[in-house]
Design an enzyme around this catalytic site. Sequence first.
Site, short mmCIF file in Angstrom:
data_model
loop_
_atom_site.label_atom_id
_atom_site.label_comp_id
_atom_site.label_asym_id
_atom_site.label_seq_id
_atom_site.Cartn_x
_atom_site.Cartn_y
_atom_site.Cartn_z
N HIS A 19 -1.81 -7.73 4.30
CA HIS A 19 -2.20 -7.94 5.71
C HIS A 19 -3.71 -8.06 5.81
O HIS A 19 -4.42 -8.07 4.79
CB HIS A 19 -1.59 -6.87 6.62
CG HIS A 19 -2.06 -5.47 6.39
ND1 HIS A 19 -3.36 -5.07 6.59
CD2 HIS A 19 -1.38 -4.36 6.00
CE1 HIS A 19 -3.47 -3.78 6.33
NE2 HIS A 19 -2.28 -3.33 5.95
N HIS A 22 -5.97 -5.57 3.90
CA HIS A 22 -6.09 -5.84 2.46
C HIS A 22 -6.99 -7.06 2.25
O HIS A 22 -7.81 -7.09 1.33
CB HIS A 22 -4.72 -6.17 1.84
CG HIS A 22 -3.69 -5.09 2.03
ND1 HIS A 22 -2.45 -5.34 2.56
CD2 HIS A 22 -3.72 -3.77 1.77
CE1 HIS A 22 -1.76 -4.22 2.59
NE2 HIS A 22 -2.51 -3.24 2.12
N CYS A 127 3.64 14.62 1.74
CA CYS A 127 3.72 13.42 2.58
C CYS A 127 4.07 12.24 1.67
O CYS A 127 3.32 11.95 0.73
CB CYS A 127 2.40 13.17 3.30
SG CYS A 127 2.40 11.57 4.13
N CYS A 130 1.36 9.48 1.80
CA CYS A 130 0.16 9.72 0.98
C CYS A 130 0.54 9.90 -0.50
O CYS A 130 -0.34 9.89 -1.35
CB CYS A 130 -0.56 10.98 1.42
SG CYS A 130 -1.20 10.94 3.08
N CYS A 145 1.28 14.53 9.32
CA CYS A 145 0.20 14.00 8.48
C CYS A 145 -0.72 13.19 9.39
O CYS A 145 -0.25 12.33 10.14
CB CYS A 145 0.78 13.09 7.39
SG CYS A 145 -0.46 12.02 6.67
N HIS A 148 -0.51 9.29 8.51
CA HIS A 148 0.74 8.55 8.70
C HIS A 148 1.49 8.96 9.97
O HIS A 148 2.54 8.39 10.27
CB HIS A 148 1.64 8.72 7.47
CG HIS A 148 1.06 8.05 6.27
ND1 HIS A 148 0.24 8.70 5.39
CD2 HIS A 148 1.15 6.77 5.83
CE1 HIS A 148 -0.16 7.86 4.45
NE2 HIS A 148 0.37 6.69 4.69
N LYS A 296 -4.98 1.85 13.59
CA LYS A 296 -5.21 1.23 12.28
C LYS A 296 -4.11 0.20 12.03
O LYS A 296 -2.93 0.49 12.27
CB LYS A 296 -5.16 2.31 11.20
CG LYS A 296 -5.34 1.75 9.81
CD LYS A 296 -5.06 2.81 8.76
CE LYS A 296 -5.12 2.22 7.37
NZ LYS A 296 -4.52 3.07 6.37
N LYS A 299 1.22 -1.29 7.68
CA LYS A 299 2.63 -1.63 7.59
C LYS A 299 3.46 -0.58 8.33
O LYS A 299 4.38 -0.89 9.08
CB LYS A 299 3.03 -1.68 6.12
CG LYS A 299 4.48 -1.41 5.86
CD LYS A 299 5.23 -2.62 5.46
CE LYS A 299 6.66 -2.21 5.16
NZ LYS A 299 7.55 -3.22 4.88
#
Length: 646
Positions: A19, A22, A127, A130, A145, A148, A296, A299
Amino acid sequence: MDKRFYITTPIYYVNSLPHLGHAYTTIVADALARFYRLQGYEVFFLTGTDEHGDKIAKAAEAQGKTPKQFVDEIANTFKETWDKLGINYSYFIRTTSDKHKRVVQHVLQTLFDKGEFYLDEYEGNYCFGCERFLTPKELDEKGLCKDHKAPPVYLKEKNYFFNLEKYRGWLKDYLSKTEVIYPSFYREEVLNLLEEPLPPLCISRPKIRLSWGIELPFDKDYVTYVWFDALLNYLTGIGYPDDPSWQDYWANSHHLIAKDILRPHAVYFPIMLKALGIPMYKKLFVHGYWLMGSLKMSKSLGNIVSPLELSQTFGVDQVRYYLLRDMAFGYDAEFSLPNLINRINADLANDYGNLVNRTLSFLERNFGGTIPPWGELTPEDREFREKVERGIIRYLEEFPRLNFHTALEELWQAIRFANVYIDREAPWTRVKEGNYQRAGTVLRNIISAIKSFALALYPVLPNSSLTLLSALSVFPNTPSVIPSEASTLSFKDLFNWELPASGTKIKRCGPLFPRVDEEKILKEEQKVEVKKEAEVKEEPQYITIEEFRRIDLRVAKVLFAEKVAGADRLLRLEVSCPEKRQIVAGIAEYYEPQELIGKEIIIVANLKPAKIKGLVSEGMLLAAKDADGLAIIIPEKEKEPGAKVG
Ligand code: ME8
């Protein structure tokens, strides 16, 4: 060769397609690689994919594929995406390759032999996002978390551990005396973290729970922890330990990451290196997040922008320019289509593209496309040269500091001034007066500046720079888009006002940056949004188990309930979960407040708090509704308030 530059991106997890986040890191690495190549460095640019671990095994399973099939496919998608975005990497590393497995096992055995690992039983909050146990500080007030926004899973396991605490003093000292982490506020963040003892790093996973990983050479019942495996890619990529040249690259190693993976790179990795007796890397460059709204792009949040779709619509160079121009390195930036379009239209089409088009077509019409000889230079011509040179010098200073937005702004001041200069010196008026010598001098000055702009901008706009430099016949054999062939380019020519030389025939090149019809694009975008919503309504939408796990359902006990004044449908509940919360629910038509007091209900505990009729609602209760009315969901047996529902 002493001028080496080694640059890496993170190796991306293959549980997600590439995405824009990246793409940003990879484009920054590519731009730096090109920049240093043009400075005469021998550059090694490493990128790749991180293919082991729970996440990947689960993603493969969800698609009914073997992990191997799955990782092969996604690794290829990453490669294809980078190829289409013109990313000119030196090597693409995959953690499932034999070469990498050998390095990981070599390192594991070396550290085991040095007595760095010990076996212990551990329990704690794990998690899966992570891929590690979290410390209490890494959980938010609801126990999720922080990264996430998902509840961790409580695990108890026997595993191998690495005593990081032993190296904390060394790392603290090293980081406080050097500037390896950039920007410096991330260094401060790490130093703060090092104020407290470091928990031991769990470096293994039992094979019975996870088999998709690299086996520990000293215990066949375990595979290694995904981060231990992944971080070593930076050594594998340059041939550690067998290829003697790895150390030359290592001495010049620069690692690009976003802040999400600061801790593994700034704490685990340096300690792994220290324990191995390998010197610290040279720089860790940390950038912020591309956000959608305030979230953020990721995905797991499902709010991603595809870099390929963007580059197909707007052009590769245009997307690269926007990403580098609109994010101040280190800080978060919000992705915005109108801003992208504005950058293309204002900076690329208007300022730069127009300068090129009008200069080259004027040359074509009045000088048959041939570079004229110089006439005498006026003070205005010299002032112009000075401003152009100053802009380029500032650009060259800011670029390696990763201040791309400032570097580009500095260069654009020179480009904008070139437009002012051509308007002021008005070569068209000189031509009408028959003064071709003066017109030609102005034109040549501008064309030489355009050559320098194109050359300087090659790291950011590789395709259009090559097209332009080739049209200017500065590098006659330069094909338009093959980056490896651009090895003849060098920043040495940036300040050479003799290029292109008199008598050079300039080739035509169409508009480099066509204007974007903002209204049309934004309308199409809206249509896509409406279509997407319609599709959502029509088709059954499956969610993955990870997505379900992100919904934190809890038992809550109603302590108090009352009608909300001025709102017929609303009740205000005070519940224990076990902490006290307020929930505003639209159930007043179906329940009297006193019926609810003392009842246990189920709530969505991690719903973003919202204001309803001026009251903050911190959760949502679950209820079933049909033609006969509404019924709240209650646990079949009494459960502790706060008990998890799943
Ligand atoms: O963490 N904005 O892989 P990953 C900017 N496999 N950059 C972003 C971003 C965003 N919204 N989202 C992702 C992993 N990135 C590990 C790395 S390295 C030894 C192992 C970029 O696929 C950014 O570079 O989750 C971030 O650090 C990286 O993708 C995380 O990629």
